[in-house]
Scaffold this active site. Structure first.
Site, PDB file in Angstrom:
ATOM      1  N   GLY A   1     -55.060   9.003  22.938  1.00  0.00           N
ATOM      2  CA  GLY A   1     -54.120   8.913  21.721  1.00  0.00           C
ATOM      3  C   GLY A   1     -53.736   7.633  21.382  1.00  0.00           C
ATOM      4  O   GLY A   1     -54.266   6.477  21.967  1.00  0.00           O
ATOM      5  N   LEU A   2     -53.067   7.588  20.342  1.00  0.00           N
ATOM      6  CA  LEU A   2     -52.745   6.169  19.763  1.00  0.00           C
ATOM      7  C   LEU A   2     -51.606   5.357  20.565  1.00  0.00           C
ATOM      8  O   LEU A   2     -51.072   6.070  21.523  1.00  0.00           O
ATOM      9  CB  LEU A   2     -51.898   6.408  18.423  1.00  0.00           C
TER      10      LEU A   2
ATOM     11  N   GLY B   1     -47.764   8.378  24.430  1.00  0.00           N
ATOM     12  CA  GLY B   1     -47.180   8.732  25.553  1.00  0.00           C
ATOM     13  C   GLY B   1     -48.090   9.051  26.432  1.00  0.00           C
ATOM     14  O   GLY B   1     -47.956   9.518  27.483  1.00  0.00           O
TER      15      GLY B   1
ATOM     16  N   SER C   1     -59.103   5.178  23.924  1.00  0.00           N
ATOM     17  CA  SER C   1     -60.144   5.575  23.731  1.00  0.00           C
ATOM     18  C   SER C   1     -60.785   6.290  22.416  1.00  0.00           C
ATOM     19  O   SER C   1     -60.661   7.530  22.229  1.00  0.00           O
ATOM     20  CB  SER C   1     -60.638   6.653  24.738  1.00  0.00           C
TER      21      SER C   1
END
Ligand SMILES: Nc1ncnc2c1ncn2[C@@H]1O[C@H](COP(=O)(O)OS(=O)(=O)O)[C@@H](OP(=O)(O)O)[C@H]1O
Ligand SMILES: Nc1ncnc2c1ncn2[C@@H]1O[C@H](COP(=O)(O)OP(=O)(O)O)[C@@H](O)[C@H]1O
Length: 197
Positions: free
Chosen positions: A32-33, A37, A106
């Site tokens: 995720g960005l 989190g 990723s």
């Protein structure tokens, strides 16, 4: 390519190690960005698994880039190599009978799919840590989005470098909707339902 090397099969197998540990082994691949989190969740799930008596370990982008992957930057080629190496390290953890929890942006689908292909069926659990860019920027835990917006960090994911959402992840965790506790429970439930723990 070195052609003078031969694979040596281990005497103690992955199954032997799993039997000793009393649980399966797998990679929990959080993607995720920045600020979505990943690290927070990977560490919270690690704590949950550990407290339940499972062997697990977190591999975190920021930390790995200080050591093993020191020297790699954020060009598409370097990110690819970063993820390739972590895929190989994760596979070693799976062979050693443990859970590897990886927290890397990723951003490229192909790179994540290459890691999936390294592992046996069911061993790669892709967890999309889903959070809007607006919310990640609002959180900005390290002040990096501010710098990226000011043009001080090139090729910043979500701003000047792409993030390709997983097409078919095992789990999607919307961290701008769920609490950390709810998210951890969802991951542990998935592992139970699929016979991992
Ligand atoms: N240009 C650019 N783009 C994205 N992120 C950047 C960049 N420069 C530095 N950082 C910091 O590096 C962390 C991401 O490293 P990763 O190894 O997870 O990245 S990647 O998977 O190779 O894309 C990321 O950590 P997280 O915020 O934990 O994701 C940032 O702290
Ligand atoms: N529901 C949630 N799940 C995960 N993190 C959350 C949540 N709500 C707020 N946060 C906060 O968002 C930030 C996420 O940062 P971090 O875990 O370092 O993300 P990443 O590793 O993806 O860059 C942390 O400051 C964390 O406390």
């Amino acid at each position: 390519m070195n052609t003078n090397i031969t694979w040596h099969h281990t005497t103690v197998t992955k199954e032997d190690r799993r039997r000793l540990n009393g649980h399966s082994s797998a990679v929990l691949w959080f993607t995720g960005l920045s600020g979505s989190g990943k690290s927070t969740l990977a560490n919270a799930v690690d704590r949950g698994l550990h407290d339940l008596g499972n062997r697990s370990y977190v591999l975190d982008g920021d930390n790995i880039r200080h050591g093993l992957n020191q020297g790699l930057g954020f060009s598409p080629e370097d990110r690819k190599e970063n993820i390739r190496r972590i895929g190989e390290v994760s596979k070693l953890f799976v062979d050693s009978g443990q859970f590897a929890l990886t927290a890397f942006i990723s951003p490229y689908r192909e790179d994540r799919d290459n890691v999936r292909a390294l592992l046996d069926k069911g061993e790669f659990i892709e967890i999309y840590v889903k959070c809007s860019l607006d919310e990640c920027e609002r959180r900005d835990p390290k002040g990096l989005y501010g710098k990226a917006r000011r043009g001080e960090i090139p090729e910043f994911t979500g701003i000047s470098s792409p993030y390709e959402e997983p097409a078919n992840p095992e789990l999607t965790i919307p961290t701008d909707e769920w609490t950390i506790e709810e998210s951890v429970q969802r991951v542990i439930d998935f592992l139970r339902q699929n016979g991992h723990v």
